[in-house]
Design a protein around this motif. Structure first.
Motif, PDB file in Angstrom:
ATOM      1  N   ILE A  22       0.840  -1.213   0.000  1.00 36.94           N
ATOM      2  CA  ILE A  22       0.000   0.000   0.000  1.00 36.94           C
ATOM      3  C   ILE A  22       0.868   1.253   0.000  1.00 36.94           C
ATOM      4  CG2 ILE A  22      -1.673   1.329   1.357  1.00 36.94           C
ATOM      5  CD1 ILE A  22      -2.826  -1.350   2.305  1.00 36.94           C
ATOM      6  N   ILE A  23       1.962   1.212   0.785  1.00 38.11           N
ATOM      7  CA  ILE A  23       2.853   2.372   0.872  1.00 38.11           C
ATOM      8  C   ILE A  23       3.588   2.594  -0.450  1.00 38.11           C
ATOM      9  CG2 ILE A  23       4.920   3.283   2.002  1.00 38.11           C
ATOM     10  CD1 ILE A  23       2.418   3.414   3.722  1.00 38.11           C
ATOM     11  N   LEU A  24       4.042   1.515  -1.081  1.00 39.20           N
ATOM     12  CA  LEU A  24       4.846   1.631  -2.300  1.00 39.20           C
ATOM     13  C   LEU A  24       4.007   1.886  -3.549  1.00 39.20           C
ATOM     14  CD1 LEU A  24       7.546  -1.172  -1.857  1.00 39.20           C
ATOM     15  CD2 LEU A  24       7.809   1.293  -1.534  1.00 39.20           C
ATOM     16  N   PHE A  25       2.723   1.569  -3.497  1.00 43.68           N
ATOM     17  CA  PHE A  25       1.880   1.693  -4.681  1.00 43.68           C
ATOM     18  C   PHE A  25       1.894   3.106  -5.275  1.00 43.68           C
ATOM     19  CE2 PHE A  25      -2.239   2.319  -6.769  1.00 43.68           C
ATOM     20  CZ  PHE A  25      -2.162   1.325  -7.725  1.00 43.68           C
ATOM     21  N   PRO A  26       1.718   4.179  -4.479  1.00 45.06           N
ATOM     22  CA  PRO A  26       1.760   5.525  -5.080  1.00 45.06           C
ATOM     23  C   PRO A  26       3.105   5.847  -5.723  1.00 45.06           C
ATOM     24  CG  PRO A  26       0.812   5.597  -2.872  1.00 45.06           C
ATOM     25  CD  PRO A  26       1.401   4.237  -3.049  1.00 45.06           C
ATOM     26  N   PHE A  27       4.209   5.399  -5.096  1.00 43.95           N
ATOM     27  CA  PHE A  27       5.522   5.681  -5.668  1.00 43.95           C
ATOM     28  C   PHE A  27       5.724   4.941  -6.992  1.00 43.95           C
ATOM     29  CE2 PHE A  27      10.090   4.737  -6.137  1.00 43.95           C
ATOM     30  CZ  PHE A  27      10.553   6.044  -6.254  1.00 43.95           C
ATOM     31  N   VAL A  28       5.247   3.699  -7.066  1.00 40.45           N
ATOM     32  CA  VAL A  28       5.351   2.945  -8.314  1.00 40.45           C
ATOM     33  C   VAL A  28       4.558   3.640  -9.419  1.00 40.45           C
ATOM     34  CG1 VAL A  28       4.784   0.762  -9.452  1.00 40.45           C
ATOM     35  CG2 VAL A  28       5.774   0.750  -7.162  1.00 40.45           C
ATOM     36  N   PHE A  29       3.378   4.152  -9.068  1.00 42.79           N
ATOM     37  CA  PHE A  29       2.566   4.893 -10.035  1.00 42.79           C
ATOM     38  C   PHE A  29       3.309   6.127 -10.545  1.00 42.79           C
ATOM     39  CE2 PHE A  29      -0.269   8.606 -10.448  1.00 42.79           C
ATOM     40  CZ  PHE A  29      -0.883   8.275 -11.642  1.00 42.79           C
ATOM     41  N   VAL A  30       3.927   6.873  -9.620  1.00 47.65           N
ATOM     42  CA  VAL A  30       4.673   8.073 -10.007  1.00 47.65           C
ATOM     43  C   VAL A  30       5.882   7.698 -10.857  1.00 47.65           C
ATOM     44  CG1 VAL A  30       6.098   9.953  -9.096  1.00 47.65           C
ATOM     45  CG2 VAL A  30       3.896   9.450  -8.050  1.00 47.65           C
ATOM     46  N   LEU A  31       6.582   6.628 -10.473  1.00 47.39           N
ATOM     47  CA  LEU A  31       7.758   6.186 -11.228  1.00 47.39           C
ATOM     48  C   LEU A  31       7.382   5.792 -12.655  1.00 47.39           C
ATOM     49  CD1 LEU A  31      10.784   5.484 -11.207  1.00 47.39           C
ATOM     50  CD2 LEU A  31      10.165   3.196 -10.399  1.00 47.39           C
ATOM     51  N   PHE A  32       6.322   5.021 -12.803  1.00 47.38           N
ATOM     52  CA  PHE A  32       5.871   4.636 -14.143  1.00 47.38           C
ATOM     53  C   PHE A  32       5.455   5.875 -14.956  1.00 47.38           C
ATOM     54  CE2 PHE A  32       4.503  -0.009 -13.096  1.00 47.38           C
ATOM     55  CZ  PHE A  32       5.845  -0.332 -12.938  1.00 47.38           C
ATOM     56  N   SER A  33       4.751   6.806 -14.302  1.00 44.53           N
ATOM     57  CA  SER A  33       4.290   8.011 -14.997  1.00 44.53           C
ATOM     58  C   SER A  33       5.457   8.859 -15.482  1.00 44.53           C
ATOM     59  CB  SER A  33       3.386   8.840 -14.081  1.00 44.53           C
ATOM     60  OG  SER A  33       2.231   8.111 -13.710  1.00 44.53           O
ATOM     61  N   SER A  34       6.539   8.881 -14.693  1.00 38.02           N
ATOM     62  CA  SER A  34       7.701   9.696 -15.069  1.00 38.02           C
ATOM     63  C   SER A  34       8.414   9.150 -16.296  1.00 38.02           C
ATOM     64  CB  SER A  34       8.687   9.767 -13.904  1.00 38.02           C
ATOM     65  OG  SER A  34       9.330   8.512 -13.695  1.00 38.02           O
ATOM     66  N   LEU A  35       8.162   7.894 -16.634  1.00 37.14           N
ATOM     67  CA  LEU A  35       8.822   7.260 -17.778  1.00 37.14           C
ATOM     68  C   LEU A  35       7.912   7.159 -18.993  1.00 37.14           C
ATOM     69  CD1 LEU A  35      10.651   4.404 -15.838  1.00 37.14           C
ATOM     70  CD2 LEU A  35      11.726   6.377 -16.923  1.00 37.14           C
ATOM     71  N   LYS A  36       6.739   7.794 -18.928  1.00 38.03           N
ATOM     72  CA  LYS A  36       5.808   7.772 -20.053  1.00 38.03           C
ATOM     73  C   LYS A  36       5.950   9.046 -20.882  1.00 38.03           C
ATOM     74  CE  LYS A  36       2.580   4.669 -17.741  1.00 38.03           C
ATOM     75  NZ  LYS A  36       1.241   4.462 -17.164  1.00 38.03           N
ATOM     76  N   ALA A  37       5.558   8.948 -22.140  1.00 36.54           N
ATOM     77  CA  ALA A  37       5.834  10.027 -23.089  1.00 36.54           C
ATOM     78  C   ALA A  37       4.994  11.270 -22.843  1.00 36.54           C
ATOM     79  CB  ALA A  37       5.619   9.524 -24.516  1.00 36.54           C
ATOM     80  N   PHE A  55      13.155   8.407 -21.084  1.00 36.49           N
ATOM     81  CA  PHE A  55      14.083   9.027 -20.133  1.00 36.49           C
ATOM     82  C   PHE A  55      14.301  10.516 -20.406  1.00 36.49           C
ATOM     83  CE2 PHE A  55      15.322   4.523 -19.898  1.00 36.49           C
ATOM     84  CZ  PHE A  55      15.250   4.344 -18.520  1.00 36.49           C
ATOM     85  N   GLN A  56      13.790  11.012 -21.508  1.00 38.40           N
ATOM     86  CA  GLN A  56      13.946  12.433 -21.822  1.00 38.40           C
ATOM     87  C   GLN A  56      13.303  13.317 -20.764  1.00 38.40           C
ATOM     88  OE1 GLN A  56      15.716  13.624 -24.366  1.00 38.40           O
ATOM     89  NE2 GLN A  56      15.339  15.731 -23.693  1.00 38.40           N
ATOM     90  N   ASN A  57      12.276  12.785 -20.080  1.00 36.32           N
ATOM     91  CA  ASN A  57      11.636  13.550 -19.003  1.00 36.32           C
ATOM     92  C   ASN A  57      12.642  13.936 -17.920  1.00 36.32           C
ATOM     93  OD1 ASN A  57       9.056  13.444 -20.133  1.00 36.32           O
ATOM     94  ND2 ASN A  57       8.590  11.486 -19.164  1.00 36.32           N
ATOM     95  N   TYR A  58      13.544  13.030 -17.593  1.00 34.22           N
ATOM     96  CA  TYR A  58      14.515  13.298 -16.541  1.00 34.22           C
ATOM     97  C   TYR A  58      15.513  14.368 -16.974  1.00 34.22           C
ATOM     98  CZ  TYR A  58      12.738   9.388 -13.868  1.00 34.22           C
ATOM     99  OH  TYR A  58      11.914   8.564 -13.129  1.00 34.22           O
ATOM    100  N   SER A  59      15.918  14.320 -18.227  1.00 36.00           N
ATOM    101  CA  SER A  59      16.823  15.348 -18.743  1.00 36.00           C
ATOM    102  C   SER A  59      16.145  16.712 -18.773  1.00 36.00           C
ATOM    103  CB  SER A  59      17.291  14.961 -20.154  1.00 36.00           C
ATOM    104  OG  SER A  59      18.083  15.971 -20.722  1.00 36.00           O
ATOM    105  N   ASN A 241       1.652  19.021 -17.421  1.00 36.67           N
ATOM    106  CA  ASN A 241       2.540  17.945 -17.885  1.00 36.67           C
ATOM    107  C   ASN A 241       2.778  16.993 -16.716  1.00 36.67           C
ATOM    108  OD1 ASN A 241       4.660  16.312 -18.829  1.00 36.67           O
ATOM    109  ND2 ASN A 241       5.474  17.969 -20.103  1.00 36.67           N
ATOM    110  N   TYR A 242       1.936  15.958 -16.608  1.00 37.09           N
ATOM    111  CA  TYR A 242       1.998  15.050 -15.476  1.00 37.09           C
ATOM    112  C   TYR A 242       3.268  14.207 -15.467  1.00 37.09           C
ATOM    113  CZ  TYR A 242      -2.917  16.345 -15.168  1.00 37.09           C
ATOM    114  OH  TYR A 242      -4.085  17.059 -15.081  1.00 37.09           O
ATOM    115  N   ALA A 243       3.801  13.932 -16.645  1.00 42.93           N
ATOM    116  CA  ALA A 243       5.025  13.142 -16.720  1.00 42.93           C
ATOM    117  C   ALA A 243       6.194  13.893 -16.087  1.00 42.93           C
ATOM    118  CB  ALA A 243       5.336  12.791 -18.175  1.00 42.93           C
ATOM    119  N   LEU A 244       6.323  15.196 -16.392  1.00 43.45           N
ATOM    120  CA  LEU A 244       7.413  15.990 -15.820  1.00 43.45           C
ATOM    121  C   LEU A 244       7.217  16.202 -14.318  1.00 43.45           C
ATOM    122  CD1 LEU A 244       8.432  18.811 -18.345  1.00 43.45           C
ATOM    123  CD2 LEU A 244       9.742  16.835 -17.586  1.00 43.45           C
TER     124      LEU A 244
END
Length: 278
Positions: A22-37, A55-59, A241-244
């Motif tokens: 339950i604790i990790l679920f929101p972070f996994v959602f955010v992590l996946f979202s950060s890697l989407k176009a 990975f361009q989001n991170y740059s 921009n939810y990904a950023l």
């Protein structure tokens, strides 16, 4: 009968695993979202693994959105104030527990306890006026000094509890070998107190890393902002921009997760050793 006992032993682990999920679920959602176009992919499959790792989001977040600058400001402020705070607290705890200043030690220890009773936010106005009188508002000194001083009460209490558990025979042997008080502190007491020092350092670092109130009011220059305050402007600038936004969140929580994962053993030892040995 054996099966029943095994089941009873498994129930706490199952409950904890559910809690962790339950604790990790929101972070996994955010992590996946950060890697989407883009927002379309996030809205279509919000909890799915990215079709392609973007990975361009991170740059973009690190350079264009200035996350790198805010990250560096938070890192060196949190690190420097935590290190200085630990050293000052260790020296104070050594004087309180291992040196023979009965009246002074009791007075200082009482002040430390009083400091524990005062919520940090209550001191906000006094701190602001002090920083203004010192002419260091809108500089990193206005954060470094409150961060360091604010962590001292808890740090001194925790380190003192650990130092009290160190056998006095070690101290007597060191004095017989000709060590001075400074040598005793640096070569004997400090190395033995490493678990408590690491625990205090981590707690102080994380508190400084996540601090928002002082950083928001004491710093107005964008180049000096820390990550928590910088993230507010980042959110306002990229609110569509939810990904950023997810990428910025990942940057802000990653150091905390890494620190806990790597140093969790030292944290537990530091919090429990004094109580067990004492």
């Amino acid at each position: 009968m054996t099966l029943t006992k095994s089941l009873k032993k498994s129930i706490p682990h199952i409950v904890l695993l559910i809690y962790v999920a339950i604790i990790l679920f929101p972070f996994v959602f955010v992590l996946f979202s950060s890697l989407k176009a883009d927002n379309v992919e996030i809205s279509q499959a919000p909890f799915a693994f990215p079709k392609k790792l973007f990975f361009q989001n991170y740059s973009d977040a690190w350079v264009q959105a200035k996350i790198g600058k805010y990250f560096f400001n938070s890192a060196y402020l949190a690190l420097s104030s935590a290190v200085v705070g630990v050293l000052v607290a260790a020296g104070t705890a050594f004087a309180l527990t291992r040196m023979k200043f009965r009246v002074t030690s009791k007075a200082v220890y009482g002040l430390v306890l009083i400091g524990m009773l005062i919520p940090g936010n209550v001191l906000f106005i006094a701190q602001y006026k002090l920083m203004m009188d010192l002419h260091i508002l809108n500089t990193h000194w206005s954060l470094f000094l409150p961060y360091t001083a604010g962590a001292l009460p808890f740090s001194v209490l925790l380190i003192s509890a650990f130092m009290k558990s160190i056998p006095s025979e070690l101290e007597e042997a060191a004095i017989m070998d000709g060590l001075s008080a400074a040598g005793l502190f640096a070569r004997i007491i400090l190395p033995l107190t490493v678990p408590a020092l690491v625990t205090v350092f981590i707690i102080n670092f994380l508190g400084n890393w996540n601090e928002y109130l002082l950083a928001n009011f004491f710093i107005s220059k964008d180049a000096l902002r820390t990550l928590p305050t910088g993230m507010v402007g980042f959110r306002d600038a990229y609110q569509t921009n939810y990904a950023l936004i997810s990428t910025g969140i990942v940057f802000s929580v990653t150091p905390v997760i890494v620190m806990y994962a790597v140093l969790q053993k030292q944290i537990i030892e530091g919090l429990t050793a004094g109580s067990v040995k004492g």
